[in-house]
Write an enzyme that holds these catalytic residues in place. Structure first.
Site, PDB file in Angstrom:
ATOM      1  N   GLU A  57      48.076  50.598  38.838  1.00  0.00           N
ATOM      2  CA  GLU A  57      47.118  49.249  39.099  1.00  0.00           C
ATOM      3  C   GLU A  57      47.066  49.375  40.902  1.00  0.00           C
ATOM      4  OE1 GLU A  57      45.839  47.378  37.281  1.00  0.00           O
ATOM      5  OE2 GLU A  57      46.470  47.778  35.701  1.00  0.00           O
ATOM      6  N   CYS A  95      29.064  45.749  29.990  1.00  0.00           N
ATOM      7  CA  CYS A  95      28.654  44.687  30.676  1.00  0.00           C
ATOM      8  C   CYS A  95      28.525  45.202  32.052  1.00  0.00           C
ATOM      9  CB  CYS A  95      29.321  43.515  30.449  1.00  0.00           C
ATOM     10  SG  CYS A  95      28.502  41.906  31.173  1.00  0.00           S
ATOM     11  N   CYS A 122      25.923  36.068  23.687  1.00  0.00           N
ATOM     12  CA  CYS A 122      26.040  36.010  25.109  1.00  0.00           C
ATOM     13  C   CYS A 122      24.798  35.171  25.786  1.00  0.00           C
ATOM     14  CB  CYS A 122      25.705  37.495  25.811  1.00  0.00           C
ATOM     15  SG  CYS A 122      25.691  37.442  27.354  1.00  0.00           S
TER      16      CYS A 122
END
Ligand code: SF4
Length: 349
Positions: free
Chosen positions: A33, A188, A204
């Protein structure tokens, strides 16, 4: 099916095969991360594997020196990430007796761990229900729900955070967090989102109103500040002076002595500055890079030049080296070496 079920179904079929996904070890998830902040997955994967080879567990990282950690981080940029990783590894290993914190509230107290990383580790490794919020999550939520709050101002964060938290399911929290980021980054996308194959194409709001490219909203900010860096390479019989950096972004790394200005200075002014700082008359100074070497940071653009003074008198502050391998240096210094190494034949990396 609701929003989270659809995303999880998609993830089960399409999830990317990434090395850190084979583990729920909080140490490995933490490293991945931190590396992936500000770094693309393709580049981050190489660094992740390299970093884990060098520091396979918390014990090895906690017992290493900061210099070793910075050397392994070279090229990734944003070196405070590496310094904080090292400090927090020491804290967990020595002060918390190697007990990796499991809860969001404990994780966020560690240096270098913010809201995003604490949510990611606690959900992926310990199934705690904390939604992650990164650029990918902001984008898909803003489009799907047609939210016109600018995503780059802090007052919007609370709104998006609550919405993300409302959507996260009770089970498979970690999978869901990874799924929504994966989905948004591959379907997206910021530019040319794949609405025609999207599982949300019929629900959407941005797609239904043909406004996908108008979302997410952002407030325009001032242009980046530009700074000019003039590095000076003091050559002494083939060895070159480098100095340890005392503060700022690249603290504890090494570089050639540098002069910073708000505007591009003339050679006459640079010679004066060299004289004032080092008491040296730079008669035989020459420019090494014919074009500026550019380096972009979040709110700063650096235009840099590298000057060489051959057979310069010895300077006491710093060390003279002919091999830079054991000295962590910024990406900007590396850019210079990559392009101009041949002009400084005695310099190697
Ligand atoms: S329909 Fe288009 S804009 Fe909406 S979520 Fe899917 S990819 Fe994103």
């Amino acid at each position: 099916m609701n929003f989270s079920d659809l995303i999880l179904d998609w993830y089960d079929i399409n999830k990317r095969d990434l090395p850190w996904r084979k583990s729920k070890d909080p140490y490995k998830i933490w490293i991945s991360e931190i590396i992936l902040q500000q770094t693309k997955i393709s580049q981050g994967t190489k660094y992740y594997l390299h970093f884990l080879k060098k520091f396979p567990n918390l014990k090895s990282l906690a017992n290493s020196s900061e210099n070793e950690v910075l050397l392994s981080w070279q090229g990734l940029g944003y070196y405070s990430r590496a310094r904080n990783l090292h400090k927090s590894a020491k804290k967990i290993y020595f002060e918390l007796e190697n007990n990796f914190p499991k809860k969001y509230e404990s994780l966020i107290k560690l240096k270098g761990i913010g809201d995003y990383t604490a949510s990611a580790i606690s959900s992926i490794c310990f199934n705690e229900k904390n939604a992650v919020l990164d650029g990918n999550v902001y984008r898909i939520l803003a489009r799907y729900f047609l939210i016109d709050k600018p995503i780059n101002i802090s007052s919007s964060k609370k709104y998006f955070r609550q919405l993300a938290q409302d959507l996260i399911p009770n089970k498979r929290c970690g999978d869901y967090n990874q799924a929504i980021m994966d989905y948004s980054s591959t379907i997206c996308k910021p530019v040319n989102p794949k609405c025609d194959i999207c599982i949300f194409s019929k629900s959407c709001k941005a797609n239904l109103s043909s406004m996908t490219m108008d979302f997410p909203k952002k407030l325009s900010k001032n242009k980046n500040r530009v700074l000019y860096y003039d590095y000076v390479i003091f050559d002494q019989g083939g060895k070159n002076l480098i100095q340890k950096i005392n503060s700022g972004l690249w603290v504890n790394m090494y570089q050639f002595p540098v002069f910073q200005s708000d505007s591009c200075i003339s050679l006459i002014d640079l010679k004066k500055m060299i004289y004032e700082k080092f008491n040296i008359s730079a008669y035989n100074i020459e420019l090494v890079n014919e074009n500026f070497i550019e380096h972009k940071l979040t709110h700063l653009q650096i235009q840099s030049r590298f000057w060489k003074i051959s057979d310069a008198p010895k300077i006491k502050v710093g060390i003279y080296v002919d091999d830079f391998e054991n000295f962590p240096m910024s990406r900007l210094m590396h850019k210079f070496f990559e392009k101009y190494n041949s002009k400084l034949s005695l310099i190697s990396l």
